[in-house]
Design a protein around this motif. Structure first.
Motif, PDB file in Angstrom:
ATOM      1  N   HIS A   1       0.860  -1.184   0.000  1.00  0.00           N
ATOM      2  CA  HIS A   1       0.000   0.000   0.000  1.00  0.00           C
ATOM      3  C   HIS A   1       0.897   1.233   0.000  1.00  0.00           C
TER       4      HIS A   1
ATOM      5  N   PHE B   1       0.584   4.272  -0.757  1.00  0.00           N
ATOM      6  CA  PHE B   1       0.072   5.474  -0.111  1.00  0.00           C
ATOM      7  C   PHE B   1      -0.205   5.237   1.374  1.00  0.00           C
ATOM      8  N   TRP B   2      -0.988   4.225   1.676  1.00  0.00           N
ATOM      9  CA  TRP B   2      -1.440   4.053   3.067  1.00  0.00           C
ATOM     10  C   TRP B   2      -0.301   3.763   4.025  1.00  0.00           C
TER      11      TRP B   2
ATOM     12  N   LEU C   1     -15.916   9.625  -1.461  1.00  0.00           N
ATOM     13  CA  LEU C   1     -14.715   9.646  -2.297  1.00  0.00           C
ATOM     14  C   LEU C   1     -15.059   8.992  -3.631  1.00  0.00           C
TER      15      LEU C   1
ATOM     16  N   SER D   1      -7.283   4.581 -11.372  1.00  0.00           N
ATOM     17  CA  SER D   1      -5.929   3.988 -11.301  1.00  0.00           C
ATOM     18  C   SER D   1      -4.829   4.935 -11.740  1.00  0.00           C
TER      19      SER D   1
ATOM     20  N   ARG E   1      -3.751   7.275  -9.464  1.00  0.00           N
ATOM     21  CA  ARG E   1      -3.274   7.788  -8.182  1.00  0.00           C
ATOM     22  C   ARG E   1      -3.867   9.161  -7.835  1.00  0.00           C
TER      23      ARG E   1
ATOM     24  N   ALA F   1      -6.762   9.336  -6.133  1.00  0.00           N
ATOM     25  CA  ALA F   1      -7.385   9.174  -4.808  1.00  0.00           C
ATOM     26  C   ALA F   1      -6.447   9.617  -3.678  1.00  0.00           C
TER      27      ALA F   1
HETATM   28  C1  YNC Z   1     -11.009   3.851  -0.437  1.00  0.00           C
HETATM   29  N1  YNC Z   1     -12.272   3.529  -0.634  1.00  0.00           N
HETATM   30  O1  YNC Z   1      -5.664   1.494  -1.616  1.00  0.00           O
HETATM   31  P1  YNC Z   1      -2.444   2.232  -1.727  1.00  0.00           P
HETATM   32  S1  YNC Z   1     -15.527   4.827   0.619  1.00  0.00           S
HETATM   33  C2  YNC Z   1      -9.379   4.840   0.904  1.00  0.00           C
HETATM   34  N2  YNC Z   1     -10.661   4.504   0.679  1.00  0.00           N
HETATM   35  O2  YNC Z   1      -3.618   3.282  -2.122  1.00  0.00           O
HETATM   36  P2  YNC Z   1      -6.077   5.537  -7.329  1.00  0.00           P
HETATM   37  C3  YNC Z   1      -8.694   3.912  -1.075  1.00  0.00           C
HETATM   38  N3  YNC Z   1      -8.366   4.565   0.053  1.00  0.00           N
HETATM   39  O3  YNC Z   1      -3.156   0.937  -1.434  1.00  0.00           O
HETATM   40  P3  YNC Z   1      -8.772   4.796  -8.040  1.00  0.00           P
HETATM   41  C4  YNC Z   1     -10.004   3.535  -1.383  1.00  0.00           C
HETATM   42  N4  YNC Z   1     -10.021   2.920  -2.577  1.00  0.00           N
HETATM   43  O4  YNC Z   1      -1.547   2.136  -2.890  1.00  0.00           O
HETATM   44  C5  YNC Z   1      -8.758   2.905  -3.000  1.00  0.00           C
HETATM   45  N5  YNC Z   1      -7.960   3.495  -2.109  1.00  0.00           N
HETATM   46  O5  YNC Z   1      -1.799   2.774  -0.504  1.00  0.00           O
HETATM   47  C6  YNC Z   1      -6.506   3.660  -2.180  1.00  0.00           C
HETATM   48  N6  YNC Z   1     -14.555   4.001  -6.854  1.00  0.00           N
HETATM   49  O6  YNC Z   1      -5.543   5.371  -5.820  1.00  0.00           O
HETATM   50  C7  YNC Z   1      -5.818   2.418  -2.662  1.00  0.00           C
HETATM   51  N7  YNC Z   1     -15.667   5.145  -3.362  1.00  0.00           N
HETATM   52  O7  YNC Z   1      -6.501   6.938  -7.543  1.00  0.00           O
HETATM   53  C8  YNC Z   1      -4.506   2.962  -3.173  1.00  0.00           C
HETATM   54  O8  YNC Z   1      -7.355   4.557  -7.306  1.00  0.00           O
HETATM   55  C9  YNC Z   1      -4.935   4.274  -3.801  1.00  0.00           C
HETATM   56  O9  YNC Z   1      -8.589   5.585  -9.281  1.00  0.00           O
HETATM   57  C10 YNC Z   1      -5.168   4.127  -5.306  1.00  0.00           C
HETATM   58  O10 YNC Z   1      -9.601   5.679  -7.000  1.00  0.00           O
HETATM   59  C11 YNC Z   1     -10.166   5.097  -5.849  1.00  0.00           C
HETATM   60  O11 YNC Z   1     -15.833   7.375   0.494  1.00  0.00           O
HETATM   61  C12 YNC Z   1     -11.660   5.440  -5.803  1.00  0.00           C
HETATM   62  O12 YNC Z   1     -15.719   3.012  -4.027  1.00  0.00           O
HETATM   63  C13 YNC Z   1     -12.267   4.748  -4.568  1.00  0.00           C
HETATM   64  O13 YNC Z   1     -14.357   6.211  -7.296  1.00  0.00           O
HETATM   65  C14 YNC Z   1     -11.796   6.950  -5.671  1.00  0.00           C
HETATM   66  O14 YNC Z   1     -12.038   3.599  -7.322  1.00  0.00           O
HETATM   67  C15 YNC Z   1     -12.333   4.955  -7.114  1.00  0.00           C
HETATM   68  O15 YNC Z   1      -9.441   3.477  -8.139  1.00  0.00           O
HETATM   69  C16 YNC Z   1     -13.847   5.130  -7.102  1.00  0.00           C
HETATM   70  O16 YNC Z   1      -5.105   5.009  -8.292  1.00  0.00           O
HETATM   71  C17 YNC Z   1     -16.016   3.936  -6.809  1.00  0.00           C
HETATM   72  O17 YNC Z   1      -6.190   4.646  -3.174  1.00  0.00           O
HETATM   73  C18 YNC Z   1     -16.542   4.662  -5.565  1.00  0.00           C
HETATM   74  C19 YNC Z   1     -15.932   4.183  -4.275  1.00  0.00           C
HETATM   75  C20 YNC Z   1     -15.115   4.921  -2.046  1.00  0.00           C
HETATM   76  C21 YNC Z   1     -16.205   4.916  -1.016  1.00  0.00           C
HETATM   77  C22 YNC Z   1     -15.315   6.475   1.085  1.00  0.00           C
HETATM   78  C23 YNC Z   1     -14.442   6.713   2.299  1.00  0.00           C
HETATM   79  C24 YNC Z   1     -13.118   7.237   1.820  1.00  0.00           C
HETATM   80  C25 YNC Z   1     -12.091   7.380   2.923  1.00  0.00           C
HETATM   81  C26 YNC Z   1     -10.789   7.946   2.412  1.00  0.00           C
HETATM   82  C27 YNC Z   1      -9.712   7.995   3.488  1.00  0.00           C
HETATM   83  C28 YNC Z   1      -9.932   9.146   4.444  1.00  0.00           C
HETATM   84  C29 YNC Z   1      -8.802   9.254   5.433  1.00  0.00           C
HETATM   85  C30 YNC Z   1      -9.050  10.361   6.479  1.00  0.00           C
HETATM   86  C31 YNC Z   1      -8.827  11.768   5.892  1.00  0.00           C
HETATM   87  C32 YNC Z   1      -9.052  12.921   6.924  1.00  0.00           C
HETATM   88  C33 YNC Z   1      -7.958  12.841   7.910  1.00  0.00           C
HETATM   89  C34 YNC Z   1      -7.999  13.904   8.999  1.00  0.00           C
HETATM   90  C35 YNC Z   1      -7.623  14.417   9.950  1.00  0.00           C
END
Ligand code: YNC
Ligand code: MG
Length: 388
Positions: free
Chosen positions: A2, A4-5, A138, A146, A148, A150
């Motif tokens: 991970h 990023f994480w 998000l 994909s 990056r 997010a």
């Molecule tokens: C996710 N759902 O692991 P690594 S839930 C967090 N929450 O990072 P890329 C996520 N991180 O593993 P894509 C995640 N999904 O390399 C993926 N990641 O460290 C991580 N889907 O980024 C992933 N909405 O931009 C990896 O991926 C990195 O283009 C990859 O975008 C992801 O709202 C996403 O399921 C989810 O729209 C935006 O797939 C996309 O795939 C999408 O290359 C459909 O990202 C909708 C969807 C997620 C719903 C949600 C909660 C989000 C929480 C975010 C974290 C918050 C942290 C706290 C911040 C405030 C702190 C203070 C103080």
């Protein structure tokens, strides 16, 4: 694993089960003057915007981005379809910050292509009430996945949360990241089994006919419990007392005051429904149940375009057995035209799920805290928190 994480102040997988790490904040707050003052860099074609969710135009743009690009089930048959009214409710609770409603546009066309939000919440973890952000919605447009983007969205919302002197967050996701505080499961109770089977949400059980299935899920026309009625504005103090008393038993739960209860639990048409039981003798509010409305788009079906789903929210039983209270919730949801009633296995929900004919869903919902360590993974029944 991970990229990023691994760089973030969250529990890391290698720390699991290491009892020597202290509970509480992982990193201390930094002076506000040391928080980065400028937004993070986006790839050249894109720009940040702050979304004004008071305006119909902005709400419509966000609604469309999510309706077409937000969460789908594993088989891509259904996609969440949060309504505009729901988004306005979810994003403007007491004390909300407009700066936490973050969009990304294409500079040339102005098209909205990504979104992330936070709202403030006081969340209690064990004995500590912590000011947190609840992060939700998000979303990156399907054509920009994909790349990056997010991590940049997450870093930018984190920066804007820090600027309000808040250093912790809570969020849920379907994916496993470092490191869940709890792993929960959705359960589904058919209200309109014929439609659920027709759209492929559920299947006819073995040795079951359609008519036997319809009979199995049949419910009475009106609630059973005497004194069961819709919550009203004047009930806010009594419901707040009831709910605060109830949520004390959970390890992680929101710390709701009357303003929060008025916002989050007072009924709002097609957004949130709340009912309570008022004692005919003492006029005390003894029990409470609520659900929110989140339809899903049915992705490729000739006959149906949406599923109307109710999601169990906060429920409290002190006098009416929880089983009976939730049966009444099913009855009113059915009456209001919902096709399915969903509930997580959080709080005391296990006591009614099987008995009221909920079936387990596939896929799990992971709960997370940002910059806050708990030394034990929680069982779902130790969680008193429902995020939207
Ligand atoms: C996710 N759902 O692991 P690594 S839930 C967090 N929450 O990072 P890329 C996520 N991180 O593993 P894509 C995640 N999904 O390399 C993926 N990641 O460290 C991580 N889907 O980024 C992933 N909405 O931009 C990896 O991926 C990195 O283009 C990859 O975008 C992801 O709202 C996403 O399921 C989810 O729209 C935006 O797939 C996309 O795939 C999408 O290359 C459909 O990202 C909708 C969807 C997620 C719903 C949600 C909660 C989000 C929480 C975010 C974290 C918050 C942290 C706290 C911040 C405030 C702190 C203070 C103080
Ligand atoms: Mg991307």
């Amino acid at each position: 694993r991970h990229k990023f994480w691994e760089t973030q102040p969250v529990g890391q997988f290698r720390d699991l089960g290491n009892p020597s790490l202290p509970e509480g904040p992982i990193e201390p707050p930094t002076p506000l003057s040391e928080v980065k003052q400028e937004p993070y860099n986006l790839p050249g074609p894109y720009e940040w915007i702050t979304c004004d969710m008071d305006t119909e135009e902005m709400c419509s743009e966000v609604y469309s981005l999510l309706a077409n690009n937000y969460v789908e089930d594993d088989e891509n048959m259904f996609r969440f379809n949060y309504s505009k009214g729901f988004l306005q409710w979810a994003l403007r609770p007491p004390g909300y910050y407009r700066s936490w409603h973050i969009g990304v546009r294409v500079k040339t066309s102005k098209k909205l292509v990504a979104f992330i939000t936070g709202v403030p919440a006081r969340i209690r973890a064990k004995d500590a009430v912590v000011n947190m952000a609840e992060i939700n919605f998000l979303c990156v447009h399907k054509k920009l996945r994909s790349k990056r983007l997010a991590p940049v969205m997450i870093k930018e919302v984190t920066r804007r949360v820090h600027l309000e002197n808040i250093w912790q967050a809570a969020y849920t996701a379907g994916v496993v990241l470092p490191t869940p505080i709890s792993t929960c499961q959705y359960w589904h109770r058919s209200l309109n089994p014929k439609k659920l089977i027709d759209v492929g949400f559920s299947r006819l059980g073995a040795r079951m006919t359609m008519s036997r299935t319809i009979k199995l899920y049949k419910l009475p026309d009106s609630p059973i419990t005497p004194g069961f009625r819709k919550m009203e504005l004047h009930d806010v103090p009594a419901v707040t007392r009831l709910l605060r008393g109830y949520l004390k038993q959970f390890i992680v739960a929101p710390d709701f005051d009357e303003n929060d209860v008025e916002h989050w639990l007072l009924p709002k048409e097609d957004v949130v429904d709340s009912f309570l039981v008022e004692s005919s003798e003492t006029h005390d509010v003894t029990d409470f149940c609520s659900f929110y409305t989140l339809p899903s788009t049915v992705i490729g079906n000739q006959n149906y375009s949406t599923l109307k789903a109710a999601y169990s929210y906060y429920n409290v039983s002190t006098k009416t057995p929880l089983l009976q209270l939730m049966n009444d919730a099913l009855i009113v949801a059915k009456k209001k035209g919902y096709d399915v009633f969903n509930a997580l296995d959080v709080m005391e929900n296990e006591v009614f799920l099987k008995e009221l004919k909920f079936g387990p869903g596939d896929g799990q919902l992971q709960y997370y805290l940002y910059n806050y360590r708990l030394n034990q993974a929680l069982g779902p029944s130790e969680l008193g928190l429902v995020l939207l």
